[in-house]
Design a protein around this motif. Structure first.
Motif, PDB file in Angstrom:
ATOM      1  N   TYR A 122       0.764  -1.080   0.061  1.00  0.00           N
ATOM      2  CA  TYR A 122      -0.083  -0.059  -0.172  1.00  0.00           C
ATOM      3  C   TYR A 122       1.001   1.289   0.033  1.00  0.00           C
ATOM      4  N   ILE A 126       0.250   2.217  -3.679  1.00  0.00           N
ATOM      5  CA  ILE A 126      -0.797   3.240  -3.722  1.00  0.00           C
ATOM      6  C   ILE A 126      -0.535   4.620  -3.282  1.00  0.00           C
ATOM      7  N   LYS A 128       2.703   5.558  -3.058  1.00  0.00           N
ATOM      8  CA  LYS A 128       3.865   5.853  -3.988  1.00  0.00           C
ATOM      9  C   LYS A 128       5.201   6.478  -3.145  1.00  0.00           C
ATOM     10  N   ALA A 172      -8.073   0.121  -2.464  1.00  0.00           N
ATOM     11  CA  ALA A 172      -7.167   1.263  -3.022  1.00  0.00           C
ATOM     12  C   ALA A 172      -6.759   1.156  -4.387  1.00  0.00           C
ATOM     13  N   ARG A 173      -6.144  -0.021  -4.843  1.00  0.00           N
ATOM     14  CA  ARG A 173      -6.017  -0.475  -6.002  1.00  0.00           C
ATOM     15  C   ARG A 173      -7.288  -0.352  -7.281  1.00  0.00           C
ATOM     16  N   TYR A 175     -10.059   1.498  -6.878  1.00  0.00           N
ATOM     17  CA  TYR A 175     -10.515   3.160  -6.879  1.00  0.00           C
ATOM     18  C   TYR A 175      -9.439   3.987  -7.784  1.00  0.00           C
ATOM     19  N   GLN A 176      -7.897   3.502  -7.418  1.00  0.00           N
ATOM     20  CA  GLN A 176      -6.908   4.177  -8.202  1.00  0.00           C
ATOM     21  C   GLN A 176      -7.152   3.890  -9.876  1.00  0.00           C
ATOM     22  N   ASP A 178      -9.927   3.533 -10.837  1.00  0.00           N
ATOM     23  CA  ASP A 178     -11.520   3.863 -11.478  1.00  0.00           C
ATOM     24  C   ASP A 178     -12.217   2.629 -11.612  1.00  0.00           C
ATOM     25  N   ASN A 334      -9.203  13.370   0.095  1.00  0.00           N
ATOM     26  CA  ASN A 334      -8.783  12.067  -0.447  1.00  0.00           C
ATOM     27  C   ASN A 334      -9.496  10.909  -0.112  1.00  0.00           C
ATOM     28  N   LEU A 336      -9.391   7.757  -0.072  1.00  0.00           N
ATOM     29  CA  LEU A 336      -8.911   6.491   0.423  1.00  0.00           C
ATOM     30  C   LEU A 336      -8.516   6.924   1.888  1.00  0.00           C
ATOM     31  N   TRP A 378      -0.080   8.511   4.196  1.00  0.00           N
ATOM     32  CA  TRP A 378      -0.463   9.663   3.438  1.00  0.00           C
ATOM     33  C   TRP A 378      -0.021  11.201   3.694  1.00  0.00           C
ATOM     34  N   TYR A 381       2.783  11.553   2.164  1.00  0.00           N
ATOM     35  CA  TYR A 381       2.344  12.093   0.689  1.00  0.00           C
ATOM     36  C   TYR A 381       1.946  13.571   0.365  1.00  0.00           C
TER      37      TYR A 381
END
Length: 424
Positions: A122, A126, A128, A172-173, A175-176, A178, A334, A336, A378, A381
């Motif tokens: 994650y 997700i 990154k 998360a995968r 939704y990222q 779409d 966000n 997520l 997050w 991030y």
């Protein structure tokens, strides 16, 4: 061909698939399993047929392994633990001995190690984050008391932690990219997560409120509602089968459990929330011993967590809570982050507001503690373009990790001393 692709994609989702994922898994599994083997081989604390509950930190190992736990809180766990128990008995040639304990403990180590990998995935894929930060936050999380204890404990929380980590990574995968959550995923996670602890089923449905392009689309809303109905129907049929369709027993037992686990204790409410709900899942406090018996004439010593005695421990826990809240505010838009935060709030309401099991809330970390490292991830991030803040946050996280690691290793020494005295 489609089935083959789906199968391999599922394996990649659940297990390590890249170099650093395998490195993380190998390190944590070797560490956890070595400790689990030592505990299970040398001491009878993991499973003793005479001790049904509360030998350490209020875990109900024997009751869970033998029956899956009470149907009112763990409605489908018997199906799962029947398989785990039968496998352990097969390895131990049908005996409830050290080999039986070792299998149970190593299964827990394996699952907790996979949970750590899900957190690393994650953070890396997700959010990154750079590799160093992803590894640092993963190390920080791996030192939590919840992970250490569950790494050798055959309990519902052990497997719930993995399923919730996996589910949030899957969400998360999707939704990222779409994409929507599939019927199959909602049903399987609903049965798995809710079956191990019934209140957690809400966390499976929660992300559906954040589906892409959901609102004002009646067709899509009806599809999402039908996913819930299907998963609830499967869940209900399996549950009714367990209780022989005597559903009134469920309501009676639920009322009894709430009364039993919600009585106020002498410890101040704020300290139970601070030291046990938040702190006890991150960092060991000091311990207290109590005399217990199994109602059949067998007396034994039980160990529990006390509230913190050091101001530094309160400060450390306070910093982590502040980082979580800061992350929520900074990443408010966000979805997520919203999913993670409101998932945590479900447990805050259950334990801190309704006070269910608050006096032993340090055992419930498998339901929510995975949120802590992800929210901190997050936060990094959100400030990824501000080098000074990233440096400051990194320094704070390194200090937190060192303090938690030293504290927990020290307290584990005290725990082993307790085992030497009473569980040889």
């Amino acid at each position: 061909m489609k089935f083959k692709t789906t199968f391999f994609n599922t394996l990649k989702l659940v297990f390590p698939s890249q170099k650093w994922e395998w490195i993380v898994f190998s390190i944590v599994f070797i560490s956890y399993s070595s400790f689990a083997y030592f505990i299970a081989k040398n001491f009878r604390i993991v499973f003793d047929d005479r001790i049904p509950w509360d030998a350490y930190f209020s875990f109900d190992n024997r009751a869970i392994v033998m029956t899956g736990g009470g149907f009112e809180r763990h409605p489908l766990s018997n199906y799962f633990f029947d398989m785990i128990r039968d496998f352990a008995l097969w390895i131990s040639n049908g005996r409830l001995n050290a080999d039986f304990r070792v299998v149970l403990a190593l299964c827990s180590s394996f699952i907790i190690s996979l949970s750590i990998v899900q957190i690393f995935k994650y953070l890396k894929e997700i959010i990154k984050l750079p590799l160093f930060l992803a590894l640092l936050i993963t190390l920080f999380f791996s030192l939590f008391t919840t992970n250490i204890l569950l790494s050798f404990t055959p309990e519902n929380y052990t497997y719930t932690l993995f399923l919730l980590c996996l589910f949030n990574y899957y969400v998360a995968r999707q939704y990222q990219a779409d994409k929507d959550l599939s019927f199959t995923a909602i049903t399987l996670f609903g049965v798995g997560v809710g079956g191990l602890t019934i209140t957690n089923i809400i966390k499976v449905y929660l992300p559906m409120l954040f589906q892409p392009k959901l609102y004002w689309n009646l067709k899509k809303i009806s599809i999402e509602i039908s996913k819930v109905f299907v998963s609830v129907a499967v869940f209900t049929l399996l549950f009714l089968n367990r209780i022989d369709f005597k559903f009134q027993n469920f309501f009676d037992k639920t009322g009894e459990q709430y009364e039993k686990f919600s009585n106020p204790k002498v410890t101040p409410l704020w300290d139970m929330i601070y030291s046990w709900f938040f702190g006890g899942n991150i960092m060991f406090p000091s311990f207290i011993l109590r005399d217990y018996h199994n109602k059949k004439g067998f007396d034994y010593k039980a160990i529990f967590m006390d509230v913190y005695s050091s101001v530094f421990s309160y400060i450390i826990v306070g910093i982590i809570v502040v980082l979580i809240l800061w992350s929520f505010i900074k990443n408010f838009r966000n979805r997520l982050v919203q999913i993670l935060f409101w998932s945590l709030m479900i447990d805050v309401i259950i334990h801190c507001v309704l006070k269910f099991g608050l006096h032993t809330s340090y055992i419930y970390g498998g339901h929510f503690v995975f949120v802590f490292p992800l929210m901190i991830g997050w936060l990094f991030y959100a400030y990824r373009k501000q080098a000074k803040i990233i440096s400051a946050l990194t320094s704070v996280l390194i200090v937190l990790t060192m303090y938690i690691g030293i504290n927990n290793v020290w307290r584990l020494g005290e725990f082993i001393e307790f085992l030497n005295l009473f569980y040889k």
